[in-house]
Design a protein around this motif. Structure first.
Motif, PDB file in Angstrom:
ATOM      1  N   GLU A  35       0.894  -1.419  -0.034  1.00 27.83           N
ATOM      2  CA  GLU A  35      -0.139   0.015  -0.090  1.00 27.83           C
ATOM      3  C   GLU A  35       0.855   1.308   0.045  1.00 27.83           C
ATOM      4  O   GLU A  35       0.923   2.066   1.026  1.00 27.83           O
ATOM      5  N   GLU A  40       5.470  -0.162   3.372  1.00 25.84           N
ATOM      6  CA  GLU A  40       3.961  -0.785   3.267  1.00 25.84           C
ATOM      7  C   GLU A  40       3.864  -2.176   2.580  1.00 25.84           C
ATOM      8  O   GLU A  40       3.063  -2.306   2.088  1.00 25.84           O
ATOM      9  N   ALA A  64     -11.254  -6.961   2.024  1.00 23.95           N
ATOM     10  CA  ALA A  64     -10.935  -5.672   2.827  1.00 23.95           C
ATOM     11  C   ALA A  64      -9.724  -4.918   2.283  1.00 23.95           C
ATOM     12  O   ALA A  64     -10.151  -3.859   2.144  1.00 23.95           O
ATOM     13  N   TRP A  65      -8.918  -5.576   1.487  1.00 24.60           N
ATOM     14  CA  TRP A  65      -7.784  -4.731   0.762  1.00 24.60           C
ATOM     15  C   TRP A  65      -8.477  -3.804  -0.219  1.00 24.60           C
ATOM     16  O   TRP A  65      -8.318  -2.782  -0.467  1.00 24.60           O
ATOM     17  N   THR A  67     -11.410  -2.802  -0.577  1.00 26.75           N
ATOM     18  CA  THR A  67     -12.442  -1.884  -0.113  1.00 26.75           C
ATOM     19  C   THR A  67     -11.881  -0.731   0.672  1.00 26.75           C
ATOM     20  O   THR A  67     -12.533   0.032   1.444  1.00 26.75           O
ATOM     21  N   GLU A  68     -10.362  -1.209   1.021  1.00 26.50           N
ATOM     22  CA  GLU A  68      -9.803  -0.140   1.925  1.00 26.50           C
ATOM     23  C   GLU A  68     -10.132  -0.155   3.325  1.00 26.50           C
ATOM     24  O   GLU A  68     -10.299   0.578   3.976  1.00 26.50           O
ATOM     25  N   ASP A  69     -10.772  -1.468   3.807  1.00 25.15           N
ATOM     26  CA  ASP A  69     -11.203  -1.753   5.011  1.00 25.15           C
ATOM     27  C   ASP A  69     -10.124  -1.699   6.143  1.00 25.15           C
ATOM     28  O   ASP A  69      -9.018  -2.353   5.805  1.00 25.15           O
ATOM     29  N   PRO A  70     -10.154  -0.959   6.922  1.00 27.74           N
ATOM     30  CA  PRO A  70      -8.947  -0.795   8.165  1.00 27.74           C
ATOM     31  C   PRO A  70      -8.736  -2.009   8.950  1.00 27.74           C
ATOM     32  O   PRO A  70      -7.902  -2.334   9.489  1.00 27.74           O
ATOM     33  N   GLY A  71      -9.654  -2.909   8.760  1.00 30.82           N
ATOM     34  CA  GLY A  71      -9.781  -4.333   9.193  1.00 30.82           C
ATOM     35  C   GLY A  71      -8.899  -5.427   8.791  1.00 30.82           C
ATOM     36  O   GLY A  71      -8.947  -6.462   9.039  1.00 30.82           O
ATOM     37  N   LEU A  72      -8.444  -4.897   7.756  1.00 28.29           N
ATOM     38  CA  LEU A  72      -7.658  -5.910   6.920  1.00 28.29           C
ATOM     39  C   LEU A  72      -6.540  -6.876   7.607  1.00 28.29           C
ATOM     40  O   LEU A  72      -6.579  -7.737   7.448  1.00 28.29           O
ATOM     41  N   ARG A  73      -5.715  -6.054   8.549  1.00 28.55           N
ATOM     42  CA  ARG A  73      -4.841  -6.799   9.186  1.00 28.55           C
ATOM     43  C   ARG A  73      -5.325  -7.485  10.206  1.00 28.55           C
ATOM     44  O   ARG A  73      -4.607  -8.366  10.996  1.00 28.55           O
ATOM     45  N   ASP A  74      -6.413  -7.747  10.827  1.00 32.98           N
ATOM     46  CA  ASP A  74      -7.173  -8.344  11.772  1.00 32.98           C
ATOM     47  C   ASP A  74      -7.184  -9.679  11.728  1.00 32.98           C
ATOM     48  O   ASP A  74      -6.615 -10.393  12.602  1.00 32.98           O
TER      49      ASP A  74
END
Length: 93
Positions: A35, A40, A64-65, A67-74
């Motif tokens: 990113e 990144e 998630a990636w 849609t730029e979801d901030p929960g991607l890394r969860d």
């Protein structure tokens, strides 16, 4: 340095299985995304222990990636990747 954005998945057939045979095979997934700049760049591995749920997890992380979801890394344990730049490599030769 230019920013780059991408998502990729590598399938790794494990256990000496023949992926072309008519049998279930164990697959590990190496999921990688970037990113922006080199700081990144991240990778996670989903092992065959997940079975078909591993592919569902790959799809969840990709959505998630995308849609730029901030929960991607969860859902996964991501590791930062570091690469030498081409100029560093060329100067060291």
């Amino acid at each position: 340095m230019a920013s780059r954005f991408y998502f990729q998945v590598h399938l790794d057939y494990v256990g000496g299985h023949n992926p072309d045979a008519d049998e279930e095979v164990d697959v590990d997934y190496d999921v990688e995304f970037r990113e922006g700049g080199p700081d990144e760049h991240h990778r996670a591995r989903i092992t065959g222990l997940y079975g078909f749920a591993g592919l569902d997890l790959v799809h969840k992380v990709y959505r998630a990636w995308r849609t730029e979801d901030p929960g991607l890394r969860d859902p996964l344990s991501w590791k930062s990747l570091k690469f030498e730049s081409r100029t560093d490599t060329a100067q060291g030769s």
